[in-house]
Design an enzyme around this catalytic site. Structure first.
Site, PDB file in Angstrom:
ATOM      1  N   GLN A  13      -1.188   0.483   5.206  1.00  0.00           N
ATOM      2  CA  GLN A  13      -0.759  -1.306   5.685  1.00  0.00           C
ATOM      3  C   GLN A  13      -0.518  -0.960   7.273  1.00  0.00           C
ATOM      4  O   GLN A  13      -0.380  -2.062   7.651  1.00  0.00           O
ATOM      5  CB  GLN A  13       0.578  -0.629   5.115  1.00  0.00           C
ATOM      6  CG  GLN A  13       1.232  -0.930   4.219  1.00  0.00           C
ATOM      7  CD  GLN A  13       0.698  -2.627   3.445  1.00  0.00           C
ATOM      8  OE1 GLN A  13       0.487  -3.533   4.169  1.00  0.00           O
ATOM      9  NE2 GLN A  13      -0.148  -2.582   2.029  1.00  0.00           N
TER      10      GLN A  13
ATOM     11  N   ASP B  34      -1.379   7.732   4.821  1.00  0.00           N
ATOM     12  CA  ASP B  34      -1.297   6.719   3.975  1.00  0.00           C
ATOM     13  C   ASP B  34      -1.659   5.891   4.875  1.00  0.00           C
ATOM     14  O   ASP B  34      -0.143   5.252   5.078  1.00  0.00           O
ATOM     15  CB  ASP B  34      -1.420   7.412   3.004  1.00  0.00           C
ATOM     16  CG  ASP B  34      -0.608   4.935   2.771  1.00  0.00           C
ATOM     17  OD1 ASP B  34      -1.872   4.491   2.813  1.00  0.00           O
ATOM     18  OD2 ASP B  34      -0.420   4.968   0.874  1.00  0.00           O
TER      19      ASP B  34
ATOM     20  N   LYS C 206      -7.482  -4.695   3.009  1.00  0.00           N
ATOM     21  CA  LYS C 206      -6.423  -5.157   3.812  1.00  0.00           C
ATOM     22  C   LYS C 206      -7.204  -5.267   5.663  1.00  0.00           C
ATOM     23  O   LYS C 206      -5.893  -6.089   6.267  1.00  0.00           O
ATOM     24  CB  LYS C 206      -5.584  -3.552   4.090  1.00  0.00           C
ATOM     25  CG  LYS C 206      -4.741  -3.866   1.981  1.00  0.00           C
ATOM     26  CD  LYS C 206      -3.881  -3.140   1.907  1.00  0.00           C
ATOM     27  CE  LYS C 206      -3.489  -2.384   0.337  1.00  0.00           C
ATOM     28  NZ  LYS C 206      -2.798  -3.071  -0.049  1.00  0.00           N
TER      29      LYS C 206
ATOM     30  N   HIS D 205       3.867   4.233  -1.603  1.00  0.00           N
ATOM     31  CA  HIS D 205       2.939   3.548  -3.196  1.00  0.00           C
ATOM     32  C   HIS D 205       3.087   4.232  -3.935  1.00  0.00           C
ATOM     33  O   HIS D 205       2.274   5.715  -3.873  1.00  0.00           O
ATOM     34  CB  HIS D 205       1.357   3.594  -1.846  1.00  0.00           C
ATOM     35  CG  HIS D 205       1.226   1.915  -3.406  1.00  0.00           C
ATOM     36  ND1 HIS D 205      -0.252   2.281  -4.087  1.00  0.00           N
ATOM     37  CD2 HIS D 205       1.337   0.622  -3.212  1.00  0.00           C
ATOM     38  CE1 HIS D 205      -0.475   0.988  -4.551  1.00  0.00           C
ATOM     39  NE2 HIS D 205      -0.068   0.319  -3.635  1.00  0.00           N
TER      40      HIS D 205
ATOM     41  N   CYS E 152       4.442  -1.605  -6.824  1.00  0.00           N
ATOM     42  CA  CYS E 152       3.429  -0.397  -7.004  1.00  0.00           C
ATOM     43  C   CYS E 152       4.343   0.547  -5.953  1.00  0.00           C
ATOM     44  O   CYS E 152       4.059   2.111  -5.079  1.00  0.00           O
ATOM     45  CB  CYS E 152       2.245   0.053  -5.994  1.00  0.00           C
ATOM     46  SG  CYS E 152       1.300  -1.429  -7.272  1.00  0.00           S
TER      47      CYS E 152
HETATM   48  N1  PLP Z   1      -0.775   2.400  -0.252  1.00  0.00           N
HETATM   49  C1  PLP Z   1       0.020   1.646   0.818  1.00  0.00           C
HETATM   50  C2  PLP Z   1       0.982   1.708   1.779  1.00  0.00           C
HETATM   51  C3  PLP Z   1      -0.274   0.718  -0.310  1.00  0.00           C
HETATM   52  O1  PLP Z   1       0.478  -0.760   0.800  1.00  0.00           O
HETATM   53  C4  PLP Z   1      -1.664   0.547  -0.772  1.00  0.00           C
HETATM   54  C5  PLP Z   1      -2.030  -1.562  -1.479  1.00  0.00           C
HETATM   55  O2  PLP Z   1      -0.949  -2.051  -1.471  1.00  0.00           O
HETATM   56  C6  PLP Z   1      -2.485   1.626  -1.044  1.00  0.00           C
HETATM   57  C7  PLP Z   1      -1.967   2.671  -0.689  1.00  0.00           C
HETATM   58  C8  PLP Z   1      -3.407   1.139  -2.327  1.00  0.00           C
HETATM   59  O3  PLP Z   1      -4.412   0.422  -0.913  1.00  0.00           O
HETATM   60  P1  PLP Z   1      -6.199   0.556  -2.663  1.00  0.00           P
HETATM   61  O4  PLP Z   1      -5.170  -0.664  -3.287  1.00  0.00           O
HETATM   62  O5  PLP Z   1      -6.904  -0.353  -1.462  1.00  0.00           O
HETATM   63  O6  PLP Z   1      -6.789   1.691  -2.915  1.00  0.00           O
END
Ligand code: PLP
Length: 405
Positions: free
Chosen positions: A203, A200, A226, A123, A364
């Site tokens: 998900q 990270d 999430k 992401h 993203c």
């Molecule tokens: N990393 C992953 C794999 C994501 O899917 C997302 C959000 O869709 C994020 C990071 C960013 O999360 P946040 O916008 O809650 O900080």
């Protein structure tokens, strides 16, 4: 265990909503999840009963709010099976947690020419913070490629390590492909090179059991919203020795021990990384969300969502000219797809008119889109409150809309 989905759905008032006169079918759970009543009630309870700034007051309410915030930290600790609650830092979310590590880790442990290993399926939240550091400090980003099923190429991963590698930062589960990466194996490989790892978990945490001691990553991050919690709160887990070693990310109140104009000394963990008034209402609501998940059982959730994914894959594959992106052997409840040459945006918009909320676009993950040679996809992502009937309706709607093009 068989989940009573109809009963679970009643915990989420928004699911009763109608959109354009059609019952809502919410399939955008990878972007954010809906909130059970208990989480929203916890927020209301907090503001009406335990609202006072924390860690600073001798009065009753301040102490009660402090205890609620620290109790929430202990709940997160137990949820992730961290060794100590000092290892749980509340952040605004995954993005802020990664920015924190990118900034503090680069300051402490990296100099120009040092390398961070990422993957092509990250992401933007796990790319851009490193690019900012690359531009400022001259660190170098190395990228793990994927194969045509959407799995990381582990041989290539192994070959990326050099004596300049300082950190591996990869996602546990792709928000586009659904791929669940073999992070335990990847962490072991990094440790064999004496390299720490950031995972990270944005998900993964909502969909599978995560035990940070078993995984043994140095850092693990996720977002509250999430996993059925509120927006604006998330978690950075870090091994205590690493968090002790890294410098603070932001300065302000709460994170200091003493301040003089000559020299400021920093507070101990976890407060060193929580500058300013923390979201002490958000933290308690996040803990409530985790309690809700525990009430259903994360293994039950994983098993149910796995069945939903298998069913959705089968149903969508029955549609002519369906292209599903991401066929990893180990995959979470996310399906990205395109139908013929229908633009993802058009399909998403028309599905919305039928009450079906899906996401469209690059999610993203523009690097991944470039690798796949596409601009974007339609993405349906599932939660335990979704059903096979909803998937049937998604499939029927796509068939119907296809006829319009
Ligand atoms: N990393 C992953 C794999 C994501 O899917 C997302 C959000 O869709 C994020 C990071 C960013 O999360 P946040 O916008 O809650 O900080």
């Amino acid at each position: 265990m068989i989940l009573d989905i109809k009963k679970i759905q009643t915990d989420f008032p928004i699911l009763k909503k109608e959109i354009y006169g059609k019952p809502l079918i919410y399939l955008d759970n990878a972007a954010t999840t809906q909130k059970p009543r208990s989480v929203v009630e916890k927020i209301e309870y907090g503001y009406y009963n335990v609202n006072a700034n924390i860690h600073r007051g001798v009065h009753f309410l301040s102490q009660a709010a402090t205890e609620a915030h620290e109790e929430a930290r202990r709940y997160v600790q137990q949820f992730l099976n961290a060794r100590s609650s000092n290892e749980i830092i509340f952040t605004r979310g995954t993005t802020e947690a990664i920015n924190l590590i990118a900034s503090s880790f680069t300051d402490e442990c990296m100099s120009a020419g040092d390398e961070v290993i990422l993957s092509v399926m990250e992401h933007h939240s796990n790319i851009v913070p490193w690019q900012i550091q690359a531009a400022k400090k001259g660190i170098v980003l190395k990228v793990i490629p994927i194969n045509d099923w959407g799995e990381l190429c582990l041989d290539e991963y192994r070959s990326l390590f050099t004596e300049r590698t300082r950190l591996v930062s990869v996602t546990h589960m792709s928000n586009v492909l659904g791929t669940i990466n073999p992070v335990k194996e990847m962490i072991e490989e990094a440790h064999a090179h004496d390299v720490p790892v950031l995972i990270d978990g944005a998900q993964s945490v909502p969909h599978m059991k995560v035990d940070v001691q078993e995984l043994d990553a140095e850092f693990y991050v996720f977002s509250g919203h999430k996993i059925y919690g509120p927006t604006g709160i998330g978690v950075l887990y870090g091994k205590e020795e690493w968090l002790d070693r890294l410098p603070p990310y932001q300065g302000g109140g709460e994170m200091i021990a003493t301040v003089s104009f000559e020299k400021t000394t920093f507070n101990e963990l976890p407060f060193k990384f929580e500058a300013g008034t923390p979201d002490y209402i958000g933290s308690t609501a996040l803990a409530e969300a985790l309690r809700y998940v525990d009430g259903i059982g994360i293994d039950n959730i994983a098993a149910y969502e796995h069945r939903l994914l298998a069913y959705a894959t089968e149903r969508l594959n029955e549609i002519d000219n369906m292209r599903i992106f991401g066929q990893a052997a180990d995959k979470g409840a996310v399906i990205s797809f395109l139908v013929g040459d229908i633009h993802h945006y058009d399909l998403g918009m028309l599905l919305d008119r039928l009450g079906i909320a899906v996401r469209t676009g690059h999610h993203c993950a523009q690097l991944l889109m470039q690798r796949l040679g596409i601009e974007g996809t339609v993405r349906a992502s599932f939660s335990f409150y979704n059903t096979e009937e909803e998937i049937d309706q998604l499939a029927a709607a796509i068939e119907r809309l296809k006829g319009m093009f």
